[in-house]
Design a protein around this motif. Structure first.
Motif, mmCIF file in Angstrom:
data_model
loop_
_atom_site.group_PDB
_atom_site.id
_atom_site.type_symbol
_atom_site.label_atom_id
_atom_site.label_comp_id
_atom_site.label_asym_id
_atom_site.label_seq_id
_atom_site.Cartn_x
_atom_site.Cartn_y
_atom_site.Cartn_z
ATOM 1 N N VAL A 1 3.385 1.783 -2.637
ATOM 2 C CA VAL A 1 3.240 1.256 -3.991
ATOM 3 C C VAL A 1 3.393 2.364 -5.030
ATOM 4 C CG1 VAL A 1 0.728 1.437 -4.307
ATOM 5 C CG2 VAL A 1 1.959 -0.463 -5.329
ATOM 6 N N PHE B 1 -2.403 -4.017 -3.842
ATOM 7 C CA PHE B 1 -2.059 -2.917 -2.929
ATOM 8 C C PHE B 1 -3.113 -1.814 -2.970
ATOM 9 C CE2 PHE B 1 1.826 -4.906 -2.045
ATOM 10 C CZ PHE B 1 2.495 -4.191 -1.060
ATOM 11 N N GLY C 1 -5.098 -1.403 0.310
ATOM 12 C CA GLY C 1 -4.714 -0.128 0.904
ATOM 13 C C GLY C 1 -5.874 0.847 0.969
ATOM 14 N N LEU D 1 8.315 -3.869 -2.089
ATOM 15 C CA LEU D 1 7.008 -3.627 -1.483
ATOM 16 C C LEU D 1 6.859 -4.414 -0.185
ATOM 17 C CD1 LEU D 1 4.795 -3.830 -4.703
ATOM 18 C CD2 LEU D 1 5.376 -1.756 -3.436
ATOM 19 N N MET E 1 0.477 1.871 2.762
ATOM 20 C CA MET E 1 0.592 0.905 1.673
ATOM 21 C C MET E 1 0.474 1.589 0.314
ATOM 22 S SD MET E 1 -1.578 -2.463 2.841
ATOM 23 C CE MET E 1 -1.292 -3.185 1.228
ATOM 24 N N VAL F 1 6.337 -2.922 3.635
ATOM 25 C CA VAL F 1 5.177 -3.294 4.436
ATOM 26 C C VAL F 1 5.625 -3.815 5.797
ATOM 27 C CG1 VAL F 1 3.283 -4.953 4.647
ATOM 28 C CG2 VAL F 1 3.617 -3.711 2.512
#
Length: 396
Positions: A341, A367, A371, A132, A337, A136
């Motif tokens: 995820v 997230f 997000g 993750l 994002m 990002v």
């Protein structure tokens, strides 16, 4: 530590909202996601009630609090300025990637661990969180939110090395799929000369990393081939792949016994242990079925599995809508994002844990909160600030 910080913050956010020191932010995407999350929690609790085990399951139901904090954390985080929050997320992910590389060096070369596991105590969980962070950093470099692209690329490559040394084959796949998704989302940005140069440099360094870790890749591939051959040719379930196949068979049998509401949240361990004894003559025990949706089917039946799937479906729908309609880089970063995820968790959850692990649950909520807010949330003033006037009341 991540779980402690998020859950502590979630508790504090809940108190702030309850004491009316923070406004409750009711955005449509957040509400839809809250309904899905609360439906999953309700399905788990319902399974315990149906199985008359609500009292004995109480300890196993406590982790659901992490999910219940979602709307309150979202409301508290909504006072932050979106550009500032986006930069914090990117810089934090960059720090996580460099930290993961440091832990990799310590654990692999100093402590002699065969597979690095960071502070998670589990290579797959460690690789999931680092994946993750890598994605990002990649999204941050392509979005233009953070100017220091070179440092972000270095961080992404550092995290990639850590994932490689974790030996988590499923996260190698997740990183590939998520990476392609990030590139597709930002494909227009790749037309510039600087972006193409950055991509070429990243690809060249990536190939160098693959060459450096070729022995690890080869060993893990050989393990998989050997496990497959032992399972198919000799019916040997005493391997990593064999254990998973056996658990999937045990889980499907358990699901057929109670298909609608499941056996309850505590049942997985006992069912797996008994299944190994009865069907395979092996004394083995695991806490879950190494498939997130199968675990949900066994513990909470079709109701629970559908509720769990709805969390990722609603999140993906929210992200797709923003990516289709918005050109704002902050909003698109937030939607990216969510895409990251969803892909990472669904891919890893096919052969491992989807939800139910403290850090995975906390990171998932982090997230989804950040997000969703960045993608489609509205910024709220604090209680001592005046509420901005609605658009319809502004004259001239």
């Amino acid at each position: 530590m991540v779980s402690f910080v998020f859950n502590g913050g979630g508790l504090w956010s809940t108190l702030l909202v309850a004491l009316k020191r923070r406004r409750f932010n009711v955005d449509r995407p957040m509400v839809a996601l809250t309904v899905a999350i609360y439906a999953y929690c309700g399905a788990i609790i319902l399974a315990s009630i149906v199985n008359n085990s609500i009292v004995t399951d109480a300890a196993q139901l406590v982790p659901l609090i992490t999910f219940l904090f979602f709307p309150f954390s979202y409301s508290a985080w909504s006072i932050s300025q979106k550009p500032t929050l986006a930069r914090i997320i990117i810089l934090s992910s960059m720090a996580a990637c460099f930290g993961a590389l440091l832990l990799t060096g310590i654990q692999y070369y100093w402590l002699g661990m065969e597979r690095v596991e960071g502070g998670a105590g589990n290579p797959i969980v460690f690789a999931t969180v680092v994946c993750l962070s890598v994605m990002v950093c990649m999204a941050g470099a392509l979005s233009g939110i953070e100017r220091n692209r070179g440092l972000l690329v270095c961080a992404a490559l550092a995290g990639t090395i850590a994932i490689l040394y974790s030996g988590s084959r499923i996260m190698w796949l997740a990183m590939l799929i998520a990476g392609i998704a990030v590139l597709l989302i930002h494909r227009r940005k790749l037309r510039s000369r600087n972006a193409r140069r950055l991509l070429l440099v990243s690809g060249a360094v990536g190939l160098a990393i693959a060459a450096l870790g070729f022995q690890i890749i080869l060993e893990r591939a050989e393990f998989l081939r050997s496990d497959w051959e032992a399972l198919i040719a000799h019916g040997d379930h005493n391997t990593a792949l064999g254990f998973r196949v056996a658990m999937w068979q045990i889980g499907l049998d358990a699901f057929r016994e109670m298909p609608f509401f499941g056996h309850g949240v505590r049942a997985s361990g006992a069912l797996i242990k008994q299944g190994f004894l009865d069907q395979f003559g092996m004394d083995k025990g695991f806490s879950h079925f190494h498939n997130g949706f199968l675990t949900a089917l066994v513990e909470a039946g079709i109701v629970g599995a559908l509720a769990l799937a709805s969390i990722f479906a609603v999140a993906a729908r929210n992200a797709a809508r923003v990516l289709r309609m918005s050109v704002d880089p902050i909003e698109r970063f937030g939607a990216t994002m969510i895409v990251i995820v969803v892909i990472t968790y669904l891919t890893g959850g096919m052969v491992g844990i989807l939800v139910g692990h403290d850090i995975l649950d906390s990171v998932l909520m982090i997230f989804l909160v950040s997000g969703t807010y960045l993608a489609s949330g509205r910024t709220l003033p604090t209680m001592d600030e005046p509420t901005p006037p609605a658009a319809s009341t502004v004259v001239g």
